[in-house]
Design a protein around this motif. Structure first.
Motif: not given
Ligand code: APR
Ligand code: PHB
Length: 389
Positions: A321-327
């Motif tokens: 979920e790192q990508g969606i958290d950093n989006y």
């Protein structure tokens, strides 16, 4: 019904995101308020940054763009009948591609049809539900029937007037805005462009822009007062005013003709933060608007789509979920740099009705410094061709 990602909005952002996700094996369903013909009839800027070009090729929709697009290695700036060229190639080894957004949208539609994508048009009353839970859903009316679709995520690609941004609680949303005290009157004419590259002209009567779509389709703009209406501007009045504002050599050689499209658009800088709320992600004009002076609207939609595509791919493929958290933070970092560039180009080149004589001297000094400084031209060039993703 159920899908993995519901995409609201079938403009460039929605269509490109659905194409990229589908090619990744991620299920999407796209909901568009207007008809396909309506979407395709929109006349919008088509100056593509390197990142946008690469993303369209990655999405498998770059073939006609590469064949018919015009590679531009510079632009002209002009003031008081004196013009100078910003040489992108020499300053940054970069370039842009001129390819009308209408053509780009058509390419995206054809690619979506080839993959049997689910694109619902003339959808009404789209509403987003439970976006702040792990079980969001979207309700809408299509073909007279109320429908619901459950999903994992919702991509709000529904533009400035869409429903997505308005779904985020006002207490969580921060909006930043600057409305400019003028608009752009745009004309499309089936005439050969006056120049092989774009001319951005600053004049005491107001800004003018000479652009194009192809070797026999030109696009011109005039800065006009906000209270002006299209009806006030005959074709002759438009051409006469344009010739007053662009350098004499261009004015003497321009081929004028009947307008096949004429419209006035207001200018605004706008950013909404954050670009994510739970399982809802804002993308493109739903989250931000730029004045067209920097030709960044479509290109910011593309970089948002790139970040969201990467984030959702990471979620589904790596359960990460790192990508969606950093989006949101990642997208906003690039958005604000493009907002700065678009605002600075607008401030540099337009005649502001209430500006003081000191401000006018600052504008003149800015343009003279730009004409003389490789460093200043390099800064403009690297922003115009697009900062890295
Ligand atoms: N439900 C479904 N669709 C909607 C809704 C809604 N409630 N509201 C708006 N839409 C649709 C619009 O009809 C439009 O087709 O969402 C789409 C949004 O597309 P754009 O406004 O083009 O925004 P975007 O895809 O982010 O493109 C960004 O490209 O259009 C150019 O220069 C323009 O800066 C813009 C850039
Ligand atoms: C256009 O061709 O419509 C166009 C080009 C460059 C801009 C704005 C619009 O900055």
């Amino acid at each position: 019904m159920r899908t993995q990602v519901v995409i609201i909005g079938g403009g460039p952002a929605g269509l490109l995101l659905s194409q990229l996700l589908h090619r990744q094996g991620i299920e999407t369903l796209l909901l568009e308020r207007q008809s396909r013909d309506y979407v395709l009839a929109r006349i919008r800027a088509g100056v593509l940054e390197t990142g946008t070009i690469d993303l369209l090729r990655e999405a498998g929709v770059g073939e006609r763009m590469d064949r018919e697009g015009l590679v531009h290695e510079g632009i002209y700036l002009a003031t008081a009948n004196r013009g100078f060229r910003i040489d992108f190639e020499r300053l940054t080894a970069g370039s842009v591609m001129v390819y009308g957004q209408t053509e780009l949208t058509l390419d995206l539609y054809q690619a979506r049809d080839a993959m049997d994508a689910i694109l619902l048009h003339e959808v009404e009353q789209v509403q987003i539900h439970d976006a702040d839970t792990n079980a969001p859903y979207v309700s809408f009316i299509h073909g007279g029937r109320e429908q619901r679709i459950d999903c994992d995520f919702i991509a709000g690609c529904d533009g400035f007037h869409g429903v997505s941004r308005k779904t985020i609680p006002a207490s969580l949303l921060r909006e930043f805005e600057r409305v400019y005290p003028f608009g752009w009157l745009g004309v499309l004419s089936q005439t050969p462009p006056v120049s092989d590259e774009l001319i951005y002209a600053s004049h005491e009567r107001g800004f003018a822009l000479c652009s194009m779509r192809n070797p026999n389709l030109s696009r011109y703009y005039l800065q006009v007062p906000l209270q002006d209406s299209v009806e006030q501007w005959s074709d002759d009045a438009f051409w006469d005013e344009l010739k007053r504002r662009i350098p004499h050599d261009a004015a003497d050689s321009i081929v004028t003709g009947e307008s096949i499209e004429k419209s006035i658009a207001p200018l605004r800088s706008f950013v909404a933060e954050p670009m994510r709320w739970g399982r809802l992600f804002l993308c493109g004009d739903a989250a931000h608007i730029v004045p067209p002076t920097g030709a960044k609207g479509l290109n910011l939609a593309a970089s948002d789509v790139f970040y969201l595509w990467q984030a959702l791919r990471q979620y589904y493929q790596d359960n990460d979920e790192q990508g969606i958290d950093n989006y949101s933070a990642r997208a906003l970092s690039r958005v604000w740099k493009a907002e700065r560039f678009s605002w600075s180009m607008t401030r540099l080149l337009h005649h502001f009705p209430q500006q003081s004589s000191f401000d006018q001297r600052m504008q003149q000094a800015d343009i003279e410094y730009l004409e003389a400084s490789v460093a200043a031209q390099t800064s403009l060039a690297e922003n115009y061709i697009g900062l890295p993703y």
